[in-house]
Design a protein around this motif. Structure first.
Motif, short mmCIF file in Angstrom:
data_model
loop_
_atom_site.label_atom_id
_atom_site.label_comp_id
_atom_site.label_asym_id
_atom_site.label_seq_id
_atom_site.Cartn_x
_atom_site.Cartn_y
_atom_site.Cartn_z
N GLU A 1 0.87 -1.24 -0.03
CA GLU A 1 -0.06 -0.04 -0.10
C GLU A 1 0.77 1.28 -0.08
O GLU A 1 2.00 1.17 0.25
N SER A 2 0.32 2.15 -0.36
CA SER A 2 0.93 3.64 -0.14
C SER A 2 0.04 4.57 0.31
O SER A 2 -1.06 4.51 0.21
N VAL B 1 0.47 -1.06 -7.00
CA VAL B 1 0.23 -0.89 -5.57
C VAL B 1 -0.91 -1.15 -5.09
O VAL B 1 -1.90 -0.54 -5.57
N ASP B 2 -1.03 -2.19 -4.30
CA ASP B 2 -2.45 -2.66 -4.18
C ASP B 2 -3.61 -1.78 -3.66
O ASP B 2 -4.75 -1.76 -4.10
N SER C 1 -14.79 3.63 -9.39
CA SER C 1 -14.49 2.06 -9.29
C SER C 1 -13.18 2.07 -8.81
O SER C 1 -12.95 0.82 -7.90
N GLU C 2 -12.23 2.62 -9.47
CA GLU C 2 -10.77 2.07 -9.03
C GLU C 2 -10.75 2.57 -7.60
O GLU C 2 -9.81 1.91 -6.97
N LYS D 1 -8.99 0.07 -4.57
CA LYS D 1 -8.01 0.40 -3.83
C LYS D 1 -8.29 0.53 -2.36
O LYS D 1 -7.47 0.63 -1.65
N THR D 2 -9.40 1.14 -1.78
CA THR D 2 -9.59 1.40 -0.60
C THR D 2 -10.49 0.51 0.17
O THR D 2 -10.75 0.65 1.31
#
Length: 469
Positions: A238-239, A343-344, A374-375, A379-380
């Motif tokens: 993650e970042s 980065v997941d 949607s992205e 990611k969250t």
């Protein structure tokens, strides 16, 4: 009869390819139906969120809830930021567990015990027996696994590699803030961590922290970080997108800084890595101390921060503005050839450190066209849920846990959150209490004995395939 019907929101569910106005019905803590114009007469309670956005509950895959990082109020601060599930990345395990019945705010929390000197190991070269004992005891007491705090309190390289293998032998979740006695919390440390993982699963923490320009220009470091991740798909990560970091400002009796990260930050701004350097950094408004502001954590610098730091004999959490903007954006948007994210997940490294800005800053990436809604949800929510092996979270399929975050896209603030259908937060007020610990089967009995709910997962399972938006 459904227990709750949420009407009128724009539902964003990447897994089920939904991004449209839909109604969501909840029964017995699970998603019962997602559809158009579901009948209000079939629900005991109907709530209308027309004009808002609804996504699966936000999963923050890197937070800090231990009081050593700031205060006991991290749970509440996460709930108020729209988070329903989190991964605590350092504990201390006993402290986090102690605070859940009082401060838990109804959210789900997995905990990684820190595996670092001078806290849980006596030296930077613990034996295999010491590793076995720490991991075994931690999992029996409710930890999902362990984390190497290498950037702050490093182990030797070979020992770090052995700890990864040992954790996986125990079926534990393993994460690493890159850094060893040979390389620090920078791109060299990241490269070393990837090599030392030797193809084994590893959650490599906050990739942006290794792209601050410490070794080469920041965008060159970011490019290498992305290339390393593309070539090593066993690394999950993650970042975060806040300019602030989080660290400890504690000094040894001889005046030297305990945390390597703090020392690096001080030197970055031209200060010495010791007690005098911290004092000078406060006076120059370059470092902030985290403090209990009465129900939440806040930051203070200048003379007020210096006074607080001295009153606590240097033993406080701290923060520096060290994260440059372009690496944060580049890491958030980078994709693999198949369309999945390099980065997941987007995280905060927040909790009781006041930077819980997934919505507040993450939605700016949507408005700038860097991510779609949607992205952003992938990611969250979906991706971090998969990292944690939470099969019933991160999506709104029928039978999934009714963990939901509803937010206002215009203000970039949360409006309401639900955990298993129960209202945790609404219109600025936290309603949730206690919480649920995500643990392995080895810790279930212990955690329940503390009066805390559990959700048992198996970190030894393969991670689901990376989602392609």
């Amino acid at each position: 009869m459904w227990d709750l019907l949420i009407k009128g929101a724009t539902v964003v569910d990447p897994l089920n390819r939904i991004e449209a106005v839909r109604d969501v019905a909840i029964e017995n803590g699970q998603i019962a139906e997602v559809g158009v114009d579901l009948p209000g007469g079939c629900a005991r309670v109907v709530e209308d969120y027309t004009g808002k956005v609804l996504q699966p509950g936000i999963v923050d895959s890197h937070v800090h809830l231990g009081e050593m990082w700031g205060s006991p109020f991290g749970f509440k601060m996460l709930a108020m930021a729209g988070v329903t599930t989190c991964l605590d990345m350092a504990g201390p395990l006993d402290n986090v567990l102690k605070n859940i019945p009082t401060y838990g705010s109804g959210i789900n929390c997995a905990i990684l015990q820190f595996a670092s000197p001078p806290f849980t190991f006596k030296t930077n070269e613990p034996s295999k027996e010491e590793m076995d004992a720490l991991i075994d005891q931690s999992m029996k007491e409710g930890a999902l696994g362990v984390k190497l705090l290498g950037g702050h309190y490093p182990l030797k390289p070979a020992v770090s590699s052995l700890l990864i293998k040992t954790a996986l032998e125990h079926g534990a979740y393993i994460a690493w803030h890159a850094g060893t006695s040979e390389h620090g919390s920078n791109i060299e440390g990241m490269r070393e961590a990837v090599e030392l993982s030797q193809g084994n699963f590893l959650h490599l923490a906050h990739i942006n922290a290794y792209c601050r320009g410490a070794i080469r220009p920041e965008l060159e470091e970011t490019k290498e970080a992305i290339e390393l991740l593309l070539a090593n798909d066993h690394i999950h990560c993650e970042s975060y997108i806040s300019p602030r970091n989080g660290t400890r400002l504690t000094c040894f009796e001889n005046g030297k800084i305990q945390s390597k990260v703090t020392g690096n930050c001080l030197k970055r701004f031209g200060f010495t890595d010791d007690r005098d350097g911290v004092e000078a950094a406060f006076k120059a408004n370059k470092v902030w101390a985290v403090y209990d502001a009465g129900g939440y954590s806040d930051l203070v610098t200048g003379e007020a921060g210096l006074k607080l730091w001295k009153e606590h004999n240097t033993d406080v959490g701290g923060s520096f503005n060290v994260n440059p903007p372009l690496p944060r954006v580049w890491l958030a948007e980078a994709k693999r050839p198949d369309g999945s994210f390099v980065v997941d997940a987007i995280s905060t490294d927040g909790g009781c450190i006041p930077r819980n800005v997934i919505l507040e800053q993450g939605l700016s990436l949507v408005k700038l066209g860097i991510l779609t809604l949607s992205e952003f949800a992938a990611k969250t929510s979906l991706n971090p849920a998969r990292m944690l092996r939470l099969d019933t979270k991160g999506h709104l399929s029928v039978g999934a846990d009714a963990d939901i975050t509803i937010y206002d896209l215009d203000t970039q603030k949360p409006v309401a959150t639900f955990v298993k259908g129960k209202t945790i937060f609404k219109n600025g007020k936290v309603y949730g209490s206690n919480g649920t610990v995500i643990c392995t089967k080895y810790g279930e009995e212990f955690v329940k004995g503390l009066g805390i709910n559990t959700l048992v997962v198996d970190p030894g399972k393969p991670v689901a395939d990376r989602f392609v938006a």
